[in-house]
Design a protein around this motif. Sequence first.
Motif, short mmCIF file in Angstrom:
data_model
loop_
_atom_site.label_atom_id
_atom_site.label_comp_id
_atom_site.label_asym_id
_atom_site.label_seq_id
_atom_site.Cartn_x
_atom_site.Cartn_y
_atom_site.Cartn_z
N GLY A 33 -0.77 -27.77 -10.46
CA GLY A 33 -2.14 -28.22 -10.24
C GLY A 33 -2.96 -28.08 -11.50
O GLY A 33 -2.42 -28.20 -12.60
N SER A 34 -4.28 -27.86 -11.37
CA SER A 34 -5.24 -27.64 -12.45
C SER A 34 -5.84 -28.96 -12.96
O SER A 34 -5.40 -30.05 -12.59
CB SER A 34 -4.63 -26.87 -13.63
N CYS A 35 -6.83 -28.82 -13.85
CA CYS A 35 -7.45 -30.00 -14.46
C CYS A 35 -6.49 -30.69 -15.41
O CYS A 35 -6.71 -31.83 -15.81
CB CYS A 35 -8.74 -29.63 -15.18
N THR A 36 -5.41 -30.00 -15.77
CA THR A 36 -4.42 -30.58 -16.67
C THR A 36 -3.38 -31.40 -15.93
O THR A 36 -2.99 -32.47 -16.39
CB THR A 36 -3.71 -29.45 -17.45
N ASN A 37 -2.93 -30.91 -14.79
CA ASN A 37 -1.82 -31.57 -14.08
C ASN A 37 -1.96 -31.48 -12.56
O ASN A 37 -1.02 -31.10 -11.86
CB ASN A 37 -0.48 -30.95 -14.48
N GLY A 38 -3.12 -31.87 -12.05
CA GLY A 38 -3.30 -31.85 -10.60
C GLY A 38 -3.58 -33.22 -10.02
O GLY A 38 -4.08 -33.34 -8.90
#
Length: 419
Positions: free
Chosen positions: A298-303
């Motif tokens: 997840g996250s703002c990088t890979n969500g």
Amino acid sequence: MAMTMTQKILAAHAGLDHVEPGQLVEASLDMVLGNDITSPVAINEFEKAGATGVFHKDKIALVLDHFAPNKDIKAAQQCKQTREFADKYNITNFFDVGQMGIEHALLPEKGLVGPGGAIVGADSHTCTYGALGAFSTGVGSTDMAAAMITGKLWFKIPAAIQVVLTGKPKGFVCGKDLVLHLIGMIGVDGALYQSLEFTGEGVGELSMDDRFTVANMAIEAGAKNGIFPVDEKTLAYCQGRYQGEVKIYQADPDAQYARTITIDLGQLKPTVSMPHLPENTRTIDQVGDVKIDQSVIGSCTNGRIRDMRIAAQIMKGKKVAKNVRCIVIPATQEVYLQCIREGLAEIFVESGAVFSTPTCGPCLGGYMGILAQGERAVSTTNRNFVGRMGHVDSEVVLSSPAVAAASAITGYLTDPAQL
């Protein structure tokens, strides 16, 4: 003197025909962003300054995403303060629990940022929007307060590094592998206060989700911003979504760069960043037997939805390894719903993973996956500093969604091609 993309955008927003690296300019802003951690500090400074209004209620975005849904009393107070400020000044783009998402995935999705814009945010990964051909960068909360009052900020014009992309990614290689490879090449201060400007035929081989990931982590090389040219994929993403006017800026053919780096996408392998710096990179075939206790996807990088699809593709019909905790966090409500509609949520839950509401959560050691002493996580987040996700004696390995999903199944850092 010729100019780069970033220099052209800043010149336009400063009302100048020309700027040079090192020059100080005052630029008008198209969007000012804050979250539930940084906004309260900015609000306090806003009030200390005696401000009685914001410069434009439509050009401020406040997103409750870091410690929301509230993890404790302090988080609840911060969210309340931000909520009351948004209500007092009738902030149009206020996103609370149930409507919010992780800010750097949410703003592009909502069409609040786009090509040619100048955006600042009180969060270092605001550089994400460079994927759309915008100048975007992180600032401190005091700068955010000034920006909310005046709609302007001072900038020192950055020099630029040109990153020429060639070839086409193979297998499970994605934008995360590209940016980790780049940071491994130049180091965490290799682009200090410079613009990372991506060019070359390889740009067209990257999806928008890949570009968001790469731009998101420009700050991990010390860059002021990362930026991609506007092409057909960019315009297709913005079509019917972006609320502003698309403005396309192109670097001059004879623009000056501090250095030029060429990367053949076809030669990249799945890449991870070992503790405790993003520059500590190795290809997955170089890591050996590295056991994990947790996998975070997840996250703002890979969500984004493409990340969710890749993880589900790998995990479908398999079980998370014994003594491994797998936490899947879609970046926005829209991605969350899409995961349900496509059956991805069911795949994650049946595999033994936790499927969460959108939140930054464990990325910054907030909640939803804090590490104990001696534990190690593989994560699709953007930083693996000492104590980043919990105890100072824990470890974080940065990876792509494919590697994180494969590792969750085996219990060790794993090449997804082996499953």
